[in-house]
Design a protein around this motif. Structure first.
Motif, PDB file in Angstrom:
ATOM      1  N   THR A   1      38.961  24.000  36.013  1.00 52.26           N
ATOM      2  CA  THR A   1      38.646  23.374  37.294  1.00 52.26           C
ATOM      3  C   THR A   1      39.595  23.856  38.381  1.00 52.26           C
ATOM      4  N   ASN A   2      40.892  23.836  38.097  1.00 57.05           N
ATOM      5  CA  ASN A   2      41.872  24.263  39.104  1.00 57.05           C
ATOM      6  C   ASN A   2      41.744  25.750  39.421  1.00 57.05           C
ATOM      7  N   LEU A   3      41.517  26.576  38.412  1.00 57.15           N
ATOM      8  CA  LEU A   3      41.343  28.010  38.664  1.00 57.15           C
ATOM      9  C   LEU A   3      40.063  28.280  39.451  1.00 57.15           C
ATOM     10  N   SER A   4      39.014  27.535  39.160  1.00 60.70           N
ATOM     11  CA  SER A   4      37.760  27.697  39.886  1.00 60.70           C
ATOM     12  C   SER A   4      37.931  27.319  41.356  1.00 60.70           C
ATOM     13  N   LEU A   5      38.643  26.232  41.611  1.00 59.22           N
ATOM     14  CA  LEU A   5      38.929  25.835  43.002  1.00 59.22           C
ATOM     15  C   LEU A   5      39.730  26.919  43.714  1.00 59.22           C
ATOM     16  N   LEU A   6      40.698  27.486  43.025  1.00 57.87           N
ATOM     17  CA  LEU A   6      41.501  28.568  43.607  1.00 57.87           C
ATOM     18  C   LEU A   6      40.631  29.789  43.885  1.00 57.87           C
ATOM     19  N   LYS A   7      39.850  30.188  42.911  1.00 57.23           N
ATOM     20  CA  LYS A   7      38.989  31.371  43.041  1.00 57.23           C
ATOM     21  C   LYS A   7      38.022  31.241  44.208  1.00 57.23           C
TER      22      LYS A   7
ATOM     23  N   ILE B   1      41.376  34.583  49.033  1.00 58.05           N
ATOM     24  CA  ILE B   1      41.751  34.641  47.622  1.00 58.05           C
ATOM     25  C   ILE B   1      40.868  35.679  46.928  1.00 58.05           C
ATOM     26  N   ASN B   2      41.486  36.675  46.327  1.00 59.85           N
ATOM     27  CA  ASN B   2      40.751  37.748  45.645  1.00 59.85           C
ATOM     28  C   ASN B   2      40.866  37.654  44.125  1.00 59.85           C
ATOM     29  N   LEU B   3      40.937  36.445  43.613  1.00 63.58           N
ATOM     30  CA  LEU B   3      41.090  36.283  42.170  1.00 63.58           C
ATOM     31  C   LEU B   3      39.897  36.867  41.422  1.00 63.58           C
ATOM     32  N   ASP B   4      38.699  36.679  41.954  1.00 62.71           N
ATOM     33  CA  ASP B   4      37.509  37.212  41.283  1.00 62.71           C
ATOM     34  C   ASP B   4      37.539  38.733  41.200  1.00 62.71           C
TER      35      ASP B   4
ATOM     36  N   GLU C   1      40.299  40.656  41.053  1.00 59.83           N
ATOM     37  CA  GLU C   1      41.284  41.043  40.037  1.00 59.83           C
ATOM     38  C   GLU C   1      40.773  40.754  38.626  1.00 59.83           C
ATOM     39  N   LEU C   2      40.052  39.647  38.463  1.00 63.07           N
ATOM     40  CA  LEU C   2      39.458  39.352  37.150  1.00 63.07           C
ATOM     41  C   LEU C   2      38.452  40.438  36.764  1.00 63.07           C
ATOM     42  N   ALA C   3      37.639  40.851  37.709  1.00 62.32           N
ATOM     43  CA  ALA C   3      36.638  41.893  37.436  1.00 62.32           C
ATOM     44  C   ALA C   3      37.309  43.213  37.073  1.00 62.32           C
ATOM     45  N   LYS C   4      38.386  43.564  37.770  1.00 64.68           N
ATOM     46  CA  LYS C   4      39.105  44.807  37.468  1.00 64.68           C
ATOM     47  C   LYS C   4      39.614  44.815  36.032  1.00 64.68           C
ATOM     48  N   LYS C   5      40.052  43.659  35.562  1.00 63.70           N
ATOM     49  CA  LYS C   5      40.611  43.553  34.208  1.00 63.70           C
ATOM     50  C   LYS C   5      39.548  43.172  33.182  1.00 63.70           C
ATOM     51  N   LYS C   6      38.296  42.997  33.647  1.00 69.09           N
ATOM     52  CA  LYS C   6      37.194  42.592  32.763  1.00 69.09           C
ATOM     53  C   LYS C   6      37.558  41.334  31.984  1.00 69.09           C
ATOM     54  N   MET C   7      38.075  40.348  32.718  1.00 67.86           N
ATOM     55  CA  MET C   7      38.520  39.096  32.122  1.00 67.86           C
ATOM     56  C   MET C   7      37.751  37.938  32.761  1.00 67.86           C
ATOM     57  N   SER C   8      37.405  36.973  31.950  1.00 72.89           N
ATOM     58  CA  SER C   8      36.703  35.798  32.470  1.00 72.89           C
ATOM     59  C   SER C   8      37.707  34.758  32.962  1.00 72.89           C
ATOM     60  N   LEU C   9      37.209  33.854  33.773  1.00 70.04           N
ATOM     61  CA  LEU C   9      38.043  32.753  34.253  1.00 70.04           C
ATOM     62  C   LEU C   9      38.477  31.885  33.073  1.00 70.04           C
ATOM     63  N   THR C  10      37.595  31.756  32.083  1.00 72.19           N
ATOM     64  CA  THR C  10      37.916  30.979  30.880  1.00 72.19           C
ATOM     65  C   THR C  10      39.094  31.596  30.135  1.00 72.19           C
ATOM     66  N   GLU C  11      39.068  32.910  29.966  1.00 71.66           N
ATOM     67  CA  GLU C  11      40.175  33.583  29.262  1.00 71.66           C
ATOM     68  C   GLU C  11      41.478  33.446  30.042  1.00 71.66           C
ATOM     69  N   LEU C  12      41.420  33.631  31.358  1.00 72.82           N
ATOM     70  CA  LEU C  12      42.627  33.474  32.180  1.00 72.82           C
ATOM     71  C   LEU C  12      43.167  32.056  32.042  1.00 72.82           C
ATOM     72  N   SER C  13      42.290  31.079  32.101  1.00 74.12           N
ATOM     73  CA  SER C  13      42.691  29.677  31.967  1.00 74.12           C
ATOM     74  C   SER C  13      43.434  29.443  30.655  1.00 74.12           C
ATOM     75  N   GLN C  14      42.898  29.960  29.578  1.00 77.71           N
ATOM     76  CA  GLN C  14      43.516  29.792  28.261  1.00 77.71           C
ATOM     77  C   GLN C  14      44.858  30.502  28.179  1.00 77.71           C
ATOM     78  N   ARG C  15      44.959  31.674  28.776  1.00 77.78           N
ATOM     79  CA  ARG C  15      46.189  32.468  28.675  1.00 77.78           C
ATOM     80  C   ARG C  15      47.324  31.918  29.515  1.00 77.78           C
TER      81      ARG C  15
END
Length: 76
Positions: free
Chosen positions: A30-36, A5-8, A10-24
């Motif tokens: 918790t689920n996104l962190s488990l995935l990441k 899983i390369n979620l981290d 892709e998040l870094a490329k977009k300069k986006m936090s896991l919190t922002e992705l979760s909200q959007r």
């Protein structure tokens, strides 16, 4: 055989936090962190599509297949 899983990445490329992705996308932190961290055995296509939509990427950017080192074509 393993799916990485390369979620981290892709998040870094977009300069986006896991919190922002979760909200959007409306998925819990918790689920996104488990995935990441690769701690899940499955992902819904709708979740994957939402992640790709927000990050403007393709599923193959998030999920990468890795063949085991000891796997050979004769193991089919």
């Amino acid at each position: 055989m393993k799916i990485r899983i390369n979620l981290d990445v892709e998040l870094a490329k977009k300069k986006m936090s896991l919190t922002e992705l979760s909200q959007r996308i409306g998925i819990s932190m918790t689920n996104l962190s488990l995935l990441k961290n690769g701690k899940v055995k499955a992902i819904r296509f709708s979740t994957l599509a939402a992640i790709c939509d927000v990050l403007h990427c393709q599923p193959g950017d998030i999920l990468v297949y890795e063949r085991d080192a000891d796997y050979s074509d004769n193991d089919k």
